[in-house]
Write an enzyme that holds these catalytic residues in place. Structure first.
Site, PDB file in Angstrom:
ATOM      1  N   ASP A 157      37.085  95.418 161.704  1.00 36.07           N
ATOM      2  CA  ASP A 157      36.812  95.533 160.372  1.00 36.07           C
ATOM      3  C   ASP A 157      38.063  95.190 159.669  1.00 36.07           C
ATOM      4  O   ASP A 157      39.047  94.450 160.178  1.00 36.07           O
ATOM      5  CB  ASP A 157      36.262  96.805 160.038  1.00 36.07           C
ATOM      6  CG  ASP A 157      35.339  96.983 158.769  1.00 36.07           C
ATOM      7  OD1 ASP A 157      35.669  96.434 157.867  1.00 36.07           O
ATOM      8  OD2 ASP A 157      34.329  97.382 158.866  1.00 36.07           O
ATOM      9  N   HIS A 217      36.989  98.241 153.020  1.00 35.13           N
ATOM     10  CA  HIS A 217      35.577  98.039 153.828  1.00 35.13           C
ATOM     11  C   HIS A 217      35.689  98.916 155.205  1.00 35.13           C
ATOM     12  O   HIS A 217      34.807  99.823 155.553  1.00 35.13           O
ATOM     13  CB  HIS A 217      35.382  96.622 154.048  1.00 35.13           C
ATOM     14  CG  HIS A 217      34.354  96.276 154.575  1.00 35.13           C
ATOM     15  ND1 HIS A 217      34.177  96.025 155.973  1.00 35.13           N
ATOM     16  CD2 HIS A 217      32.943  96.103 154.319  1.00 35.13           C
ATOM     17  CE1 HIS A 217      32.925  95.660 156.457  1.00 35.13           C
ATOM     18  NE2 HIS A 217      31.940  95.665 155.225  1.00 35.13           N
ATOM     19  N   SER A 556      26.705  95.984 156.205  1.00 34.60           N
ATOM     20  CA  SER A 556      27.894  96.537 156.498  1.00 34.60           C
ATOM     21  C   SER A 556      27.852  98.222 156.533  1.00 34.60           C
ATOM     22  O   SER A 556      28.526  98.693 157.576  1.00 34.60           O
ATOM     23  CB  SER A 556      29.072  96.247 155.632  1.00 34.60           C
ATOM     24  OG  SER A 556      29.499  94.911 156.006  1.00 34.60           O
TER      25      SER A 556
END
Ligand SMILES: *[C@@H]1O[C@H](CO)[C@@H](O)[C@H](O)[C@H]1NC(C)=O
Ligand SMILES: *[C@@H]1O[C@H](CO)[C@@H](O)[C@H](O)[C@H]1NC(C)=O
Ligand SMILES: *[C@@H]1O[C@H](CO)[C@@H](O)[C@H](O)[C@H]1NC(C)=O
Ligand SMILES: *[C@@H]1O[C@H](CO)[C@@H](O)[C@H](O)[C@H]1NC(C)=O
Ligand SMILES: *[C@@H]1O[C@H](CO)[C@@H](O)[C@H](O)[C@H]1NC(C)=O
Ligand SMILES: *[C@@H]1O[C@H](CO)[C@@H](O)[C@H](O)[C@H]1NC(C)=O
Ligand SMILES: *[C@@H]1O[C@H](CO)[C@@H](O)[C@H](O)[C@H]1NC(C)=O
Ligand SMILES: *[C@@H]1O[C@H](CO)[C@@H](O)[C@H](O)[C@H]1NC(C)=O
Length: 795
Positions: A157, A217, A556
């Site tokens: 990630d 994220h 995601s």
């Protein structure tokens, strides 16, 4: 490359005119070669490695050295990564003539041009059926797995924010002794018993950066999978409660491959390589190619090839399917040996209330406005479509009601108008379709304090109030934000953005596999990365907001939920293969929503039921997944049989298996022992008199392994499939001991339509249903989705 230009640059600043005179030469040649260089991933047959090399790394360097004449770029700066586990080979920077030369090297098998990858962007846990923590009783899955204690979840990630409370290690067990990873790209004191590893892979540009999350994220996904219990988390009051990951006692290891949300497949492959080496149990990958880079052959997808090795090493891989829906065949990740995750909505709605006048009448609508807002009374006015607000009447400090007239002109223009007129707030009366699309595309998060509602669900009432007020009773209203409602229906629905099957690279295996909560998910966030912009009465008239928790949407967000569930199942059943764990999650998934209706597809605005191509087996049901009764198991050799049947050559299959022995293609089969079914038919052509009859029947062979009670009996039930008759042989499976395997066959046979069709060519159809093995006198139901279609899904 980078280090050499740096060297030239430092010479420029420190040396004499003589050197400067020589420089243009060097500079030109350096620029010329760098401008035509590309990054490649090179596959080698290590059986061809000469014995003089002690390691593959030395061999790779020697190969690269041999490509350049003396004085050229040193091999060490051409090499990006040598891979150890996932690929026999390396990634490097090459000109096209160097690549041509490399193709003639001994042992060269294959090359793939590197492709960019991107991110596919506390209630969701309750929504999965998990409750407990903070003194409450644990759910069945948490009980069976002790909250995932001792499992290690690796995330590929954007990095992680180690100071987040979600990565605190209160209540965590010790770091497992088998862990070989480290906190390499941090001050190691930032790691603890929760966050046990952090590495960064972004070496293409020569950078070797911190594993700290620069966009948010990775912090969000990691805390979704395995965040610790954090009381009092919310997003400016929305979604308040105890934040926690799906496997709150599992350890987290971050493999950062994206910087500023950008990265490459070559780094992703290296991260998978390292995660295997470090000893992760589960990998969560919420990254994938852009919509223009979706790979249509497994052989040309380095990440698919790398995940094959992970599967062989018993590492469970959960991958986000992508956000390119609702068109079919839009999955960015879809390899047969990983779990591919679709995104769905939850029953959690974020709302605001509008109190009208002093009469105690109030209406409510959707909103995720995060700014601090004084819910004082303000004049309320109706401005039609709000496309022209320069009508003379000042809107300053008023609540303005806008009704949507033309969807195309849309919200952006209206909002811009209201911002320019310094309105205090807005009420948008919109059609049901717009309302849904704002939920998905905007998260209903606006600069201006605003609430969205349909005419039926409040808009009519608002308009009536404004129109009917008399002079003695001025038209005023109050807005109240930050309301969380847990009764949103229908829920869950497949998100419109969620990428759809069939798999572009392997259509013979139904993908996606399963759905998890993906829309409006609350999870941890770096306090330095802004979460929203809102209007402000002081210059520059807007301000940016920051928060430790943020609400985000995407596959995601769904992917780490499933990684967490996989960790719980693996903890409860340490000897299960990745395929058995996937089977357990798929065959216990829910095909019905919370109202016991078939799960709907947001992609058609909820008008149609979702099929296996939209959500795979359905919404994950964590408590059931730890106790599936039966599983469909698979091993590496089964996937090799699939690759054989897909007509890959033995040399091509070597790229996946890295084995110097030839692939065993003695039993090629597209009919993988998979917990779902997809039958691809050719379109009937009515102008040809004879139809090859085998096109009209699909036959699947499957083997079920009993992982429940020693003796168990199951009966087959198939839901009716439009245009088909179905048969299951045998219809009953009687297991006599644990671990026993029994086979069966599912047959789908086309039935003729009664009326002869008008056109020469048959219309496209997607028929969808379920095969359930229902335990007789027990509670297990082992359910698989079936999709039968004649469409090629050409976009
Ligand atoms: C990257 O940085 C880490 C820590 O600063 C260091 O240990 C490692 O060797 C570096 N890697 C490369 C390839 O420069
Ligand atoms: C690492 O963090 C600790 C504790 O905050 C600090 O004492 C130490 O100086 C740091 N080390 C480095 C190399 O920054
Ligand atoms: C907006 O309405 C006003 C008053 O009716 C009119 O004068 C003006 O031209 C309109 N502006 C636009 C852009 O249509
Ligand atoms: C909406 O506006 C667009 C752009 O001006 C126009 O093309 C379209 O015809 C309009 N639609 C309706 C229903 O008025
Ligand atoms: C609002 O003001 C900005 C800046 O003056 C301008 O660019 C924009 O076009 C205005 N918006 C509308 C809808 O008039
Ligand atoms: C207000 O009422 C009048 C008369 O009934 C009607 O013509 C008008 O459309 C109404 N306006 C709104 C904004 O509802
Ligand atoms: C593989 O090749 C055979 C022989 O050419 C062909 O019949 C078959 O359809 C091919 N299979 C796939 C999956 O393309
Ligand atoms: C259907 O069959 C006819 C006759 O063989 C042929 O001309 C036509 O191209 C076929 N159509 C399709 C779509 O294959």
């Amino acid at each position: 490359m980078a280090s050499q230009s740096n060297a030239i640059f430092s010479l420029l600043t420190t040396t004499t005119i003589l050197l400067l005179l020589l420089l243009p030469f060097n500079l030109n040649s350096s620029l010329a070669s760098s401008s035509s260089s590309e990054h490649y991933i090179i596959f080698m047959d290590s059986a061809a490695m000469p014995k003089v090399f002690s390691t593959k790394h030395h061999w790779h360097l020697a190969i690269l050295s041999s490509l350049t004449a003396a004085g050229g770029t040193p091999a060490s700066s051409k090499l990006i990564h040598s891979y150890s586990h996932v690929i026999d080979g390396f990634s490097c920077t090459l000109t096209s003539s160097e690549l041509d030369a490399l193709r003639n090297s001994d042992g060269y098998l294959h090359s793939i041009k590197d492709v960019p990858v991107k991110p596919y962007t506390t209630h969701s846990v309750e929504f999965l059926g998990l409750r407990g923590g903070g003194g409450c009783s644990a759910s069945a899955a948490w009980e069976a797995s002790n909250y995932g204690e001792g499992m290690i979840i690796g995330l590929i990630d954007t990095g992680v924010w180690p100071e987040s409370r979600s990565f605190g290690d209160h209540g965590m067990g010790p770091v497992p002794a088998r862990w070989r990873g480290e906190c390499a790209q941090f001050n190691a004191s930032l790691c603890n018993k929760k966050l046990i590893g952090a590495r960064s892979f972004h070496l293409q540009g020569g950078t070797n950066s911190s594993a700290r999350d620069d966009t948010g994220h990775g912090t969000h996904t990691a805390s979704t999978a395995a965040g610790n219990f954090v009381a009092g988390a919310s997003f400016f009051g929305y979604g308040p409660g105890t934040a926690k990951g799906v496997a709150p006692r599992a350890h987290v290891a971050m493999y950062k491959v994206l910087q500023a949300d950008e990265g490459f497949a070559s780094d992703t492959v290296k991260a998978i390589d390292q995660a295997i080496e470090d000893g992760v149990d589960v990998l969560s990958m919420s990254v994938g190619p852009g919509s223009d880079d979706i790979v249509t052959s497994l052989y040309d997808d380095p990440v698919a090839i790398a995940t094959f090795a992970a599967m062989e090493k018993n590492v469970f891989v959960s991958m986000a399917g992508g956000n390119y829906g609702p068109d079919p065949k839009t999955l960015g990740n879809s390899s047969p040996w990983t779990l591919v995750v679709a995104a769905g909505s939850t029953d959690r709605e974020f709302r605001a209330e509008l109190h009208l006048g002093n009469r105690g009448v109030s209406v409510s609508g959707l909103s995720l406005y995060p700014g601090s807002y004084v819910s004082a009374q303000a004049p309320i006015v109706f401005m039609g479509d709000c496309l022209n607000t320069t009508t003379g009447e000042s809107l300053k400090d008023k609540i303005v009601v806008c009704q949507e007239k033309n969807q195309t002109l849309g919200l952006g223009y209206q909002l811009s108008n209201l911002l320019n007129s310094s309105a205090a707030g807005a009420v948008f009366i919109v059609g049901a379709e717009s309302l849904k699309s704002y939920v998905e595309r905007l998260n209903m998060q606006t600069w201006l304090p605003a609430v969205f509602m349909t005419l039926e669900e409040g808009g009519e009432e608002v308009k009536k109030y404004i129109n009917c007020s008399s002079k003695n009773e001025p038209r005023v209203a109050r807005l109240r934000f930050g309301i969380t409602n847990l009764d949103g229906r229908p829920a869950p629905m497949v998100a419109g953005y969620s990428s759809r099957g069939p798999s572009p690279a392997s259509p013979y295996v139904l993908k996606p596999d399963i759905m998890g909560p993906g829309s409006l998910i609350l999870a941890a966030w770096p306090p330095t990365v802004e979460v929203a912009t809102v209007t402000d009465s002081n210059p520059p008239f807007y301000s940016t907001l920051y928060s430790d928790y943020k609400i985000e949407s995407g596959t995601s967000m769904a992917c780490p939920h499933l990684a967490g569930v996989a960790a719980l199942v693996k903890k409860a059943h340490p000897d299960w293969s990745p395929a058995a764990i996937r089977s357990a999650m798929m065959t216990t998934a829910d095909a019905l929503d919370l109202s016991d209706e078939p799960i709907k597809d947001f992609g058609t605005l909820g008008k149609t039921a979702a099929t296996g191509l939209d959500m795979g087996a359905g919404q994950v049901n964590t408590n059931k997944a730890v106790d599936p009764g039966l599983v469909y198991d698979l091993h590496a050799s089964d996937y090799v049989s699939l690759l054989c049947a897909m007509n890959f050559t033995k040399n091509q299959i070597k790229a996946f298996t890295r084995s110097s022995s030839a692939a065993d293609c003695s039993n090629p089969s597209l009919d993988l022992n998979y917990p779902s079914f997809i039958a691809l038919f050719a379109k009937k052509n009515y102008s040809t008199s004879c139809q090859p009859s085998n096109l009209q029947v699909a036959e699947f062979h499957r083997t079920l392994t009993n992982v429940g009670e020693a003796t168990a009996c199951y009966r087959a039930v198939v839901t009716p499939l439009k245009r088909f008759v179905t048969r299951v042989v045998p219809e009953k499976l009687e297991f006599k001991h644990k671990g026993e395997k029994l086979g069966y066959k599912l047959v789908l046979e086309r039935v003729e339509e009664e009326e002869s069709p008008p056109a020469d060519e048959e219309e496209e159809f997607v028929a969808s249903g379920y095969l359930k093995w229902v335990e007789v006198g027990g509670t297990h139901v082992v359910q698989s989705p079936i999709v039968a279609t004649n469409s090629k899904f050409e976009l």
